[in-house]
Enzyme design. Structure first.
Site, PDB file in Angstrom:
ATOM      1  N   LYS A   4       0.826  -1.215   0.000  1.00 59.75           N
ATOM      2  CA  LYS A   4       0.000   0.000   0.000  1.00 59.75           C
ATOM      3  C   LYS A   4       0.859   1.262   0.000  1.00 59.75           C
ATOM      4  O   LYS A   4       0.635   2.171  -0.805  1.00 59.75           O
ATOM      5  CB  LYS A   4      -0.902   0.015   1.237  1.00 59.75           C
ATOM      6  N   ASN A   5       1.819   1.331   0.906  1.00 62.46           N
ATOM      7  CA  ASN A   5       2.542   2.593   1.058  1.00 62.46           C
ATOM      8  C   ASN A   5       3.542   2.859  -0.068  1.00 62.46           C
ATOM      9  O   ASN A   5       3.950   4.001  -0.263  1.00 62.46           O
ATOM     10  CB  ASN A   5       3.208   2.659   2.437  1.00 62.46           C
TER      11      ASN A   5
ATOM     12  N   ARG B 283      -3.813  10.261   3.818  1.00 62.87           N
ATOM     13  CA  ARG B 283      -2.580  10.905   4.256  1.00 62.87           C
ATOM     14  C   ARG B 283      -1.601  11.098   3.090  1.00 62.87           C
ATOM     15  O   ARG B 283      -0.970  12.138   2.943  1.00 62.87           O
ATOM     16  CB  ARG B 283      -1.944  10.006   5.318  1.00 62.87           C
TER      17      ARG B 283
ATOM     18  N   CYS C 293      -5.161   8.133   9.058  1.00 69.69           N
ATOM     19  CA  CYS C 293      -5.389   7.613  10.407  1.00 69.69           C
ATOM     20  C   CYS C 293      -5.006   8.666  11.451  1.00 69.69           C
ATOM     21  O   CYS C 293      -4.118   9.474  11.228  1.00 69.69           O
ATOM     22  CB  CYS C 293      -4.535   6.365  10.644  1.00 69.69           C
TER      23      CYS C 293
ATOM     24  N   ARG D 127       0.106  15.017  13.466  1.00 59.96           N
ATOM     25  CA  ARG D 127       0.878  14.461  12.345  1.00 59.96           C
ATOM     26  C   ARG D 127       1.441  15.625  11.527  1.00 59.96           C
ATOM     27  O   ARG D 127       0.913  15.978  10.476  1.00 59.96           O
ATOM     28  CB  ARG D 127       0.004  13.532  11.482  1.00 59.96           C
TER      29      ARG D 127
ATOM     30  N   ASP E 133       3.560   0.137  12.353  1.00 60.52           N
ATOM     31  CA  ASP E 133       2.307  -0.359  11.755  1.00 60.52           C
ATOM     32  C   ASP E 133       2.010  -1.810  12.133  1.00 60.52           C
ATOM     33  O   ASP E 133       1.009  -2.379  11.681  1.00 60.52           O
ATOM     34  CB  ASP E 133       2.345  -0.187  10.227  1.00 60.52           C
TER      35      ASP E 133
ATOM     36  N   ARG F 102      -9.091   0.134   3.573  1.00 60.88           N
ATOM     37  CA  ARG F 102      -8.099   1.065   3.010  1.00 60.88           C
ATOM     38  C   ARG F 102      -6.795   0.359   2.670  1.00 60.88           C
ATOM     39  O   ARG F 102      -6.052   0.829   1.814  1.00 60.88           O
ATOM     40  CB  ARG F 102      -7.777   2.177   4.026  1.00 60.88           C
TER      41      ARG F 102
HETATM   42  N1  EPU Z   1       7.060  13.733  11.590  1.00 62.14           N
HETATM   43  C1  EPU Z   1       7.392  15.033  11.922  1.00 62.14           C
HETATM   44  N2  EPU Z   1       7.427  15.959  10.910  1.00 62.14           N
HETATM   45  C2  EPU Z   1       7.161  15.630   9.616  1.00 62.14           C
HETATM   46  C3  EPU Z   1       6.816  14.306   9.291  1.00 62.14           C
HETATM   47  C4  EPU Z   1       6.778  13.376  10.316  1.00 62.14           C
HETATM   48  O1  EPU Z   1       7.642  15.361  13.067  1.00 62.14           O
HETATM   49  O2  EPU Z   1       7.222  16.509   8.752  1.00 62.14           O
HETATM   50  C5  EPU Z   1       7.034  12.725  12.662  1.00 62.14           C
HETATM   51  C6  EPU Z   1       5.633  12.128  12.842  1.00 62.14           C
HETATM   52  O3  EPU Z   1       4.843  12.907  13.713  1.00 62.14           O
HETATM   53  C7  EPU Z   1       5.969  10.761  13.400  1.00 62.14           C
HETATM   54  C8  EPU Z   1       7.297  10.409  12.713  1.00 62.14           C
HETATM   55  O4  EPU Z   1       7.840  11.642  12.256  1.00 62.14           O
HETATM   56  O5  EPU Z   1       6.176  10.857  14.771  1.00 62.14           O
HETATM   57  C9  EPU Z   1       7.193   9.451  11.535  1.00 62.14           C
HETATM   58  O6  EPU Z   1       6.246   9.919  10.602  1.00 62.14           O
HETATM   59  P1  EPU Z   1       6.368   9.588   9.039  1.00 62.14           P
HETATM   60  O7  EPU Z   1       6.478  10.872   8.315  1.00 62.14           O
HETATM   61  O8  EPU Z   1       7.425   8.565   8.842  1.00 62.14           O
HETATM   62  O9  EPU Z   1       4.951   8.977   8.727  1.00 62.14           O
HETATM   63  P2  EPU Z   1       4.117   9.109   7.389  1.00 62.14           P
HETATM   64  O10 EPU Z   1       5.041   9.189   6.226  1.00 62.14           O
HETATM   65  O11 EPU Z   1       3.073  10.143   7.521  1.00 62.14           O
HETATM   66  C10 EPU Z   1       4.099   6.573   6.841  1.00 62.14           C
HETATM   67  C11 EPU Z   1       3.053   5.531   6.601  1.00 62.14           C
HETATM   68  C12 EPU Z   1       2.372   5.168   7.911  1.00 62.14           C
HETATM   69  C13 EPU Z   1       3.428   4.716   8.928  1.00 62.14           C
HETATM   70  C14 EPU Z   1       4.538   5.756   9.057  1.00 62.14           C
HETATM   71  C15 EPU Z   1       5.705   5.292   9.922  1.00 62.14           C
HETATM   72  C16 EPU Z   1       2.351   6.069   4.370  1.00 62.14           C
HETATM   73  C17 EPU Z   1       1.279   6.577   3.489  1.00 62.14           C
HETATM   74  N3  EPU Z   1       2.063   6.051   5.665  1.00 62.14           N
HETATM   75  O12 EPU Z   1       3.410   7.704   7.354  1.00 62.14           O
HETATM   76  O13 EPU Z   1       1.550   4.058   7.589  1.00 62.14           O
HETATM   77  O14 EPU Z   1       2.826   4.531  10.189  1.00 62.14           O
HETATM   78  O15 EPU Z   1       5.071   6.077   7.754  1.00 62.14           O
HETATM   79  O16 EPU Z   1       6.250   4.134   9.391  1.00 62.14           O
HETATM   80  O17 EPU Z   1       3.403   5.675   3.906  1.00 62.14           O
HETATM   81  C18 EPU Z   1      -0.286   2.615   7.729  1.00 62.14           C
HETATM   82  O18 EPU Z   1       0.087   2.105   6.674  1.00 62.14           O
HETATM   83  O19 EPU Z   1      -1.177   2.124   8.466  1.00 62.14           O
HETATM   84  C19 EPU Z   1       0.321   3.881   8.163  1.00 62.14           C
HETATM   85  C20 EPU Z   1      -0.220   4.684   9.036  1.00 62.14           C
END
Ligand code: EPU
Length: 420
Positions: free
Chosen positions: A22-23, A93, A117, A122, A306, A399
């Protein structure tokens, strides 16, 4: 509203083939915005986040043609800048990838703030910091993010203050067609980052170091179309690995990259399950009691956040005190109240859950899927304990898990979707 109904307590045995990730899918589909040509994406999971990404591309002017159930042709030549509809963007997201891809193609972007989610705050400050380093002026107003450059993106060094999957991919997208060289330091290393870089390189990009914490991108003027097959979904695989262990089952999980699952395999073995690796499969069995353990979630290659809720279910079924320490999100334990309805004894203090495991105390109950992975955890719990479980809000599960009901029925699960 549809619900999932489960009669649990049976060992599940057989084989489950894992779908595309998915991601990786959501990143690579939206990266098509910057490829002014035709691409074919294969091994695409049939899940609602993928369908939403395709809807965003269509609404922006791409021609999207379904070739088979799991492959699609995307022609992005006629995409119009800043045209992603708010109502679609707000539903997921990963729609923040429109920003990086539009900056690369048009030198400007305007997108609504993304949904997804709810794990607490975030932020996207690292995405913005990266775009600014590459010459964009970014403003967030009225729930919109607007990024503008004077004549295109210019390569530079970007140091990520936190390890972020989304920020790493987004800055990588923005840098692909930049003038000059971009270096991302303290980059995230997840397999979907490598997959996105592999896709872009196949299109003619020059990205090296993806999968390490330093990624170098040398800008290229154009990208061309390709046929690209997505990597298997490590979280879908991990979910079924936990399920095999939680139901005293024996499940061969195929079409995977075992290396991506090492942190999960190690913890399952520590709890007393058996994990046998093959070239592109793992077989998970469990016969005896489960031992309590401590898990802390980390960015890859650490134990994935996850898999936090799914693993927590297994801890409830172990005898004794386990701890789940959440190291990525500040509020990932909202699902705990649902597990308590099934008899689980869990206390949460900040980012640490202490689980007083006792399999005898757990039984089926009516619960909610709080988010995507929490929903998967409710399915694991329902299938592992005796009694009837009904799960509401299953749109979260849809999803991210392709044909989860069919895949589970094929290994002997008593599970179905019922309409209320
Ligand atoms: N963070 C910041 N600033 C930013 C971005 C992130 O402080 O600009 C912090 C977040 O608050 C968090 C950490 O960094 O504490 C990690 O966040 P990350 O940016 O890695 O998360 P994401 O890219 O928004 C993706 C996956 C999530 C998964 C996370 C962590 C996608 C679409 N989503 O989210 O997947 O939990 O990485 O591995 O790739 C899921 O698939 O169920 C899901 C939620």
């Amino acid at each position: 509203m549809d619900k999932i109904a489960i009669n649990g307590g049976k060992p599940l045995c057989g084989e489950i083939a894992i779908s595309g990730m998915k991601n990786a899918a959501v990143a690579i589909l939206l990266a098509n915005i910057m490829v002014e040509d035709e691409c074919i994406i294969e091994n695409l999971p049939d899940i609602s986040d993928v369908n939403r990404s395709l809807d965003i591309l269509s609404a922006m002017g791409a021609t999207v043609t379904r070739l088979t159930h799991n492959s699609v042709k995307i022609d992005s030549k006629n995409i119009i800048a800043c045209s992603a509809p708010d109502e679609l963007v707000k539903k997921m997201r990963a729609s923040y990838y429109v920003l990086g891809a539009e900056l690369a193609r048009f030198g400007r972007s305007s997108v609504a703030c993304p949904g997804g989610c709810d794990f607490g705050v975030r932020p996207i400050d690292q995405h913005i910091k990266g775009f600014e380093a590459l010459g964009a002026t970014v403003s967030v107003t009225d729930n919109h993010i607007v990024a503008v450059t004077a004549g295109g993106v210019v390569g530079d060094s970007v140091f990520m203050d936190v390890v972020s999957v989304g920020a790493t991919i987004n800055v990588m997208l923005a840098a692909v067609k930049a003038k000059g060289v971009t270096v991302i330091e303290n980059a995230a290393r997840e397999p979907h980052i490598v997959d996105t870089a592999n896709f872009l390189n196949a299109c003619g990009a020059k990205i090296s170091g993806a999968g390490t914490d330093v990624i170098k991108i040398t800008g290229v003027p154009t990208l061309h179309g390709v046929t690209y097959e997505l990597v298997p979904d490590m979280i879908e695989a991990g979910t079924y690995m936990v399920l095999a262990a939680s139901t005293y089952g024996k499940i061969k999980i195929s079409n995977i990259v075992p290396k991506h699952l090492e942190s999960i395999s190690a913890k399952l073995v520590e709890m007393g399950a058996q994990v046998i690796e093959d070239d592109d499969s793992v077989t998970v069995t469990r016969s005896g009691d489960l031992s309590p353990i401590t898990v802390k979630t980390h960015p890859y290659p650490g134990f994935p956040t996850d898999m936090n809720p799914q693993m927590c279910v297994l801890m409830c079924l172990a005898n004794g005190k386990s701890r789940m320490i959440e190291g990525v999100w500040d509020n990932r334990f909202r699902y705990v109240e649902e597990l308590k309805r099934m008899g689980a004894e869990i206390e949460v203090a900040d980012t640490v859950a202490t689980i007083n495991g006792d399999p005898q105390k757990m039984q089926g109950a009516n619960v909610r899927a709080i988010d995507l992975r929490a929903g998967a955890a409710m399915i694991i719990a329902g299938l592992s304990v005796k009694g009837h479980t009904e799960i509401e809000d299953i749109f979260h599960i849809q999803r991210g898990y392709e044909n989860i009901i069919g895949k589970l029925q094929a290994v002997g699960a008593d599970i179905e979707i019922i309409s209320d």
